[in-house]
Design a protein around this motif. Sequence first.
Motif, PDB file in Angstrom:
ATOM      1  N   UNK A 179       0.804  -1.217   0.000  1.00 32.02           N
ATOM      2  CA  UNK A 179       0.000   0.000   0.000  1.00 32.02           C
ATOM      3  C   UNK A 179       0.846   1.279   0.000  1.00 32.02           C
ATOM      4  N   UNK A 180       1.912   1.373   0.807  1.00 29.25           N
ATOM      5  CA  UNK A 180       2.718   2.608   0.783  1.00 29.25           C
ATOM      6  C   UNK A 180       3.281   2.916  -0.598  1.00 29.25           C
ATOM      7  N   UNK A 181       3.806   1.881  -1.268  1.00 29.65           N
ATOM      8  CA  UNK A 181       4.397   2.103  -2.582  1.00 29.65           C
ATOM      9  C   UNK A 181       3.341   2.490  -3.615  1.00 29.65           C
ATOM     10  N   UNK A 182       2.196   1.816  -3.584  1.00 24.89           N
ATOM     11  CA  UNK A 182       1.144   2.120  -4.557  1.00 24.89           C
ATOM     12  C   UNK A 182       0.615   3.538  -4.368  1.00 24.89           C
ATOM     13  N   UNK A 183       0.447   3.947  -3.120  1.00 26.01           N
ATOM     14  CA  UNK A 183       0.005   5.324  -2.854  1.00 26.01           C
ATOM     15  C   UNK A 183       1.079   6.306  -3.287  1.00 26.01           C
ATOM     16  N   UNK A 184       2.342   5.960  -3.020  1.00 25.99           N
ATOM     17  CA  UNK A 184       3.444   6.818  -3.426  1.00 25.99           C
ATOM     18  C   UNK A 184       3.448   7.064  -4.931  1.00 25.99           C
ATOM     19  N   UNK A 185       3.270   5.985  -5.693  1.00 25.59           N
ATOM     20  CA  UNK A 185       3.241   6.109  -7.151  1.00 25.59           C
ATOM     21  C   UNK A 185       2.007   6.892  -7.612  1.00 25.59           C
ATOM     22  N   UNK A 186       0.898   6.674  -6.919  1.00 26.28           N
ATOM     23  CA  UNK A 186      -0.340   7.386  -7.256  1.00 26.28           C
ATOM     24  C   UNK A 186      -0.162   8.894  -7.084  1.00 26.28           C
ATOM     25  N   UNK A 187       0.468   9.285  -5.983  1.00 26.33           N
ATOM     26  CA  UNK A 187       0.694  10.704  -5.708  1.00 26.33           C
ATOM     27  C   UNK A 187       1.646  11.307  -6.738  1.00 26.33           C
ATOM     28  N   UNK A 188       2.701  10.577  -7.083  1.00 23.26           N
ATOM     29  CA  UNK A 188       3.640  11.088  -8.092  1.00 23.26           C
ATOM     30  C   UNK A 188       2.923  11.340  -9.407  1.00 23.26           C
ATOM     31  N   UNK A 189       2.066  10.403  -9.794  1.00 25.85           N
ATOM     32  CA  UNK A 189       1.314  10.565 -11.048  1.00 25.85           C
ATOM     33  C   UNK A 189       0.370  11.767 -10.983  1.00 25.85           C
ATOM     34  N   UNK A 190      -0.179  12.025  -9.786  1.00 24.99           N
ATOM     35  CA  UNK A 190      -1.058  13.184  -9.620  1.00 24.99           C
ATOM     36  C   UNK A 190      -0.307  14.488  -9.880  1.00 24.99           C
ATOM     37  N   UNK A 191       1.017  14.420  -9.695  1.00 20.43           N
ATOM     38  CA  UNK A 191       1.869  15.596  -9.931  1.00 20.43           C
ATOM     39  C   UNK A 191       2.623  15.480 -11.260  1.00 20.43           C
ATOM     40  N   UNK A 212       3.451  15.118   2.771  1.00 16.29           N
ATOM     41  CA  UNK A 212       2.703  14.012   3.359  1.00 16.29           C
ATOM     42  C   UNK A 212       1.946  13.264   2.267  1.00 16.29           C
ATOM     43  N   UNK A 213       2.199  11.974   2.155  1.00 13.32           N
ATOM     44  CA  UNK A 213       1.468  11.175   1.171  1.00 13.32           C
ATOM     45  C   UNK A 213       0.009  11.015   1.588  1.00 13.32           C
ATOM     46  N   UNK A 214      -0.247  11.084   2.885  1.00  9.93           N
ATOM     47  CA  UNK A 214      -1.620  10.987   3.391  1.00  9.93           C
ATOM     48  C   UNK A 214      -2.470  12.161   2.957  1.00  9.93           C
ATOM     49  N   UNK A 215      -1.907  13.355   3.047  1.00  8.11           N
ATOM     50  CA  UNK A 215      -2.627  14.560   2.623  1.00  8.11           C
ATOM     51  C   UNK A 215      -2.846  14.567   1.116  1.00  8.11           C
ATOM     52  N   UNK A 216      -1.891  14.034   0.387  1.00  5.47           N
ATOM     53  CA  UNK A 216      -1.935  14.084  -1.077  1.00  5.47           C
ATOM     54  C   UNK A 216      -2.870  13.051  -1.700  1.00  5.47           C
ATOM     55  N   UNK A 217      -3.053  11.915  -1.022  1.00  3.58           N
ATOM     56  CA  UNK A 217      -3.797  10.805  -1.641  1.00  3.58           C
ATOM     57  C   UNK A 217      -5.257  10.703  -1.228  1.00  3.58           C
ATOM     58  N   UNK A 218      -5.660  11.427  -0.179  1.00  6.80           N
ATOM     59  CA  UNK A 218      -7.059  11.387   0.247  1.00  6.80           C
ATOM     60  C   UNK A 218      -7.400  10.169   1.096  1.00  6.80           C
ATOM     61  N   UNK A 219      -8.707   9.980   1.315  1.00  6.42           N
ATOM     62  CA  UNK A 219      -9.185   8.918   2.195  1.00  6.42           C
ATOM     63  C   UNK A 219      -9.136   7.562   1.507  1.00  6.42           C
TER      64      UNK A 219
END
Length: 336
Positions: free
Chosen positions: A150-162, A214-221
């Motif tokens: 989960x940490x890595x997938x969220x990390x990649x998701x946030x990078x793509x958002x940017x 913060x990846x938490x702030x960037x990725x949402x709930x």
Amino acid sequence: MKKTWIKWVSLLLSAIVIFSLAACNQQTEKKEKRQKIRVAEVTRSIFYAPQYIAVEKGFFEEEGLDVEIKTTWGGDKTMTALLSNGADIALVGSETSVYVYARGANDPIVNFAQLTQTDGTFLVAREKVENFNWDQLKGADFLGQRKGGMPQMVGEYVLKQHQIDPKNDVNLIQNVDFANIANAFASGTGDYVQLFEPTASIFEKEGKGQIVASFGEESGTVPYTTFMTKNSYLKEKTETIEKFTRAIYKAQQWLNTHSTKEAAKVIQPYFEDTEIEIIETVIDRYKNQHSFATDPILDEKEWNQLIHIMKEAGELPSQVDYKTLVDTSIAEKIVK
């Protein structure tokens, strides 16, 4: 007179010993009557504060439960412990239940109570960064988390958002074991790293890095960490799971209504090597970004966000319906 005095002292000491033994026996009998539950947690983190509060404030004990928490250090190891009957309940990312289901498990793993509702990691830069911008990661060595976790997938998701391609725009390092990521960064691997607390704040205080996002702030709930168990255990031990979930809900409410300082003092025994000020900082940070779920209900919108993130990362083995791996009946009953 002296003999009488000695006699009375002897009688008094005997009474004290008998009373102490009786009290000790009562405590032992009371503990033996409590039902033992073995919980495998994916890591030891302040992120899981409500779980430790449930133990320390006696909420599990009030429910007649004797909860044993074992840290298994990684999603794979945690799920192995659950599947091999080395644990009754697992506290781990919801994505692991999807992977088990996709492998055709005869006894699927069901999410029954949510503990955290955002990502719990932070982006830490090795050098001090003024006015951080996500574009600064382009071309940098980025020490990420375990592939498919989960940490890595969220990390990649946030990078793509940017608008950053995690496969091509950064040098993504993923060959380090989960438990050794922090040590690898401290030893000089990577320009940036994705870390959990309290490690991120400790590194910042020691001058080993700076928290820049913060990846938490960037990725949402998202249902980041949940309590799950085998479907068979859920059916056979419904009353036990209800007691467990009720204790967790009490802890969630306690954390939500008490100060950061009070919460830090309660969970400090689980982080003996961490200064109380750091624990307070971390709890405050997680509270401010609403990382701690205030009730154990994992709703469908959160689940769909999880599935979307897994799909974006190319890690979704098959589409899994919300009701297939999530059972909120007990959580909803308790909250009502």
